[in-house]
Structures are given as structure tokens and as C-alpha cells.
Scaffold this motif. Sequence first.
Motif, mmCIF file in Angstrom:
data_model
loop_
_atom_site.group_PDB
_atom_site.id
_atom_site.type_symbol
_atom_site.label_atom_id
_atom_site.label_comp_id
_atom_site.label_asym_id
_atom_site.label_seq_id
_atom_site.Cartn_x
_atom_site.Cartn_y
_atom_site.Cartn_z
ATOM 1 N N CYS A 43 0.917 -1.273 -0.013
ATOM 2 C CA CYS A 43 0.124 -0.129 0.080
ATOM 3 C C CYS A 43 1.011 1.401 -0.082
ATOM 4 C CB CYS A 43 -0.910 -0.056 1.137
ATOM 5 S SG CYS A 43 -1.978 1.401 1.357
ATOM 6 N N CYS A 46 0.285 3.321 3.568
ATOM 7 C CA CYS A 46 0.742 2.510 4.907
ATOM 8 C C CYS A 46 1.808 1.695 4.839
ATOM 9 C CB CYS A 46 -0.377 2.262 5.745
ATOM 10 S SG CYS A 46 -1.084 0.671 4.997
ATOM 11 N N CYS A 70 -5.803 -3.375 0.586
ATOM 12 C CA CYS A 70 -5.148 -2.854 2.014
ATOM 13 C C CYS A 70 -6.120 -3.038 2.948
ATOM 14 C CB CYS A 70 -4.510 -1.564 1.951
ATOM 15 S SG CYS A 70 -3.603 -1.056 3.576
ATOM 16 N N CYS A 84 -5.007 5.496 6.508
ATOM 17 C CA CYS A 84 -4.928 4.914 4.815
ATOM 18 C C CYS A 84 -6.168 4.791 4.405
ATOM 19 C CB CYS A 84 -4.229 3.504 5.252
ATOM 20 S SG CYS A 84 -4.210 2.627 3.668
ATOM 21 N N PRO A 87 -6.510 1.436 -0.347
ATOM 22 C CA PRO A 87 -6.876 1.172 -1.751
ATOM 23 C C PRO A 87 -7.158 -0.360 -2.156
ATOM 24 C CG PRO A 87 -4.604 1.521 -1.087
ATOM 25 C CD PRO A 87 -5.397 1.862 0.075
HETATM 26 ZN ZN LIG Z 1 -2.719 1.143 3.379
#
Ligand SMILES: [Zn+2]
Length: 329
Positions: A43, A46, A70, A84, A87
Motif C-alpha cells: 500500500c 501505509c 489494503c 490509510c 486502496p
Molecule cells: Zn494501506
Amino acid sequence: MVESAHEAIVAPEIFDEVQRILAGRHRTYSPNSRYLLSCMVTCYHCGRNMTGVYRSLGGSCDRKERYYFCDRKSLSNHRGDPNCPHPAVRIERLESFVLKAVRQHLLDKGADKGIRQAIVRARSKNALQTTQDEKRLQELRRKIDRGTENLALADKRDFAAISNLLTAWREEEAEVAERIERRRAALEPLPEALEIIRQLGAIQKRLTDAHHAKLQYALRQTIASIRVGVRKATMGSLTYREHFGELRFHNALLPGKVIPIPDEAIGVRKIWREIGAMVRGIDRPLRLTDVCLYLGTKDHSLASYHVRRAVRAGLLRKVGWVGGWVATG
Ligand SMILES: [Zn+2]
């Protein structure tokens, strides 16, 4: 080296620790993971691994799809960005982009030559380092053997000191051995991986389990990292979410090269963008019926919705007296 002789004299917790280190050398990815890019996609926000999931991520009526996702909740450690946006990218899309990029960047003639030179250079450098490490390893093993013999004859005070030394040597031994092994693993398979990539077209067409494993192996040998993220973007007065990412190859292959992954390749479908492209392909103004045909729908209001978005994005403009829309610029 006689393992049992050492087991007896090294404290059990130290022995366990060394065994753990030794076991770490053989830690490999599961070769039969269903997801081709397992453990390779992280990701952007993060830094966590994006895992393969099969689910519907949109509304409840969405069809289930396979994604790299993620999912913060699925992980126990909470490092990185707590904000985060999680995604998710469709697996098929990311894989097809990556395979295309691999073929394009690693198989063109210039790259091929460069790769071969890089392998030769890395090999000779590695060979030198490995020779040095192997000498060190022999030396350490001799010391350990001698230390073990001395331990049998030592009194109580010396016993602790020798035992500490032995522990340090064994740790270094494991470290050096791991280094040698890692170097071997990192280099030997590269030409083989390139060979698999050369046959990529054929392999992809008939992706049996064996081919899947081979291909996965080749990708792990050639790709250093894939990062994927999602962010807010604007075009004209249209605001939307776009996916983005970057792909890096192994340093021996294409040092320092970063290949951007565009939204067009991995993002969700953007019909307004497609309409913008379509209008450039026809030599008369676009009409709503064209869009309906393109979308396979009779719903004019749906077509009109997407056209309005394309206009807001600044891709289309209405032509007054003739009717319909033409490309801007
Ligand atoms: Zn993430």
C-alpha cells in the motif's frame, strides 16, 4: 559439523534462537498462492502488504471480484499511516499491467543486453564476496569446534566465558551462512526468470498450475516492488478518485527505474474518460444515441449523466445549432 555436540553445550534458549535464525533462511513465499503478485504489492499510504481477497467492495449489489486490498483490520501491527484510505485494485487489471510492463521493459533489445551485463557484473562481485564469506565461515566453524572441545575441559568460570563466545560465533556463523545463501538465491535464478518472461506470451495463454508457479517465481526474481494507492483528483471541474502506483524492477535489471502505474490501467472504469476518447475517434458530433450504443443501454438519462461528466472534465463541448458534442481543444 556435528550438530548434537553443540546442542548439548549451548543453553537451550540460545540453541532455539540459532535454530530460529537458521530456519529463517528457508522462509519462502508459498509458491502455490492463487494470486500471482502475492506478497509483492504494498500500500502506497501505509506500506502494508496488500492481500488478495475475493469480495464485493462496492454496494451490496456489486458482483464479487478479486482484489489486492489494503485491509488494515486484517493486520495486528499498526505501523504507518492510520488514515490509510485502503486502496483496492482489481487483480486482473494489475496483473495484466505488470505482465505487460515486464515484457515491454525487460525484453526490448537494449534492456536485454543491459540485463546480461548487469548479471555478469553482479555475479563477479558476488563471487568475490562469497569467497570471503566462505573463508570466514570455515574459520568460524573451526573456532566453534575448538571451543566445544575446550568447554568439556573448562572449569566453572571459564565455562561461562567460552559458552558466551560460542554463542556469538554461532550467531555469526548463521548470519554468514544466510548471506551466502541469499546471494546464491538472488542471482542464480535471474537468467532462468528472464527465460520464463521470454515465453510469457505462451505461458499466459495456457496458465496451468505449473506455469502459474513458474511465472510467479519469475516475477519475484525480476520485480522489486509494486506500490498502489488511491487519491482525489480533478479534471476541469470534475472531482474523482483515481488509483496510481509505481513498479520497480530488481536493481540488477533496471537500476533506479520507476514505472508509473496510471489510473487507466488499474483504476475503476471512467465512462466519461472513455467518451472523451470516443469523441476523438468520430468525425461528426457525438449524440446521446452513440453513447447509449456504446454502453449497451436504452437509458438516455444514464448516457446523459456520463456525457455531463465528460463536459465537466473539459473533454467535450456542446455544439449549439447542429446538436451533439465535440472534443475540446
Ligand atoms: Zn494501506
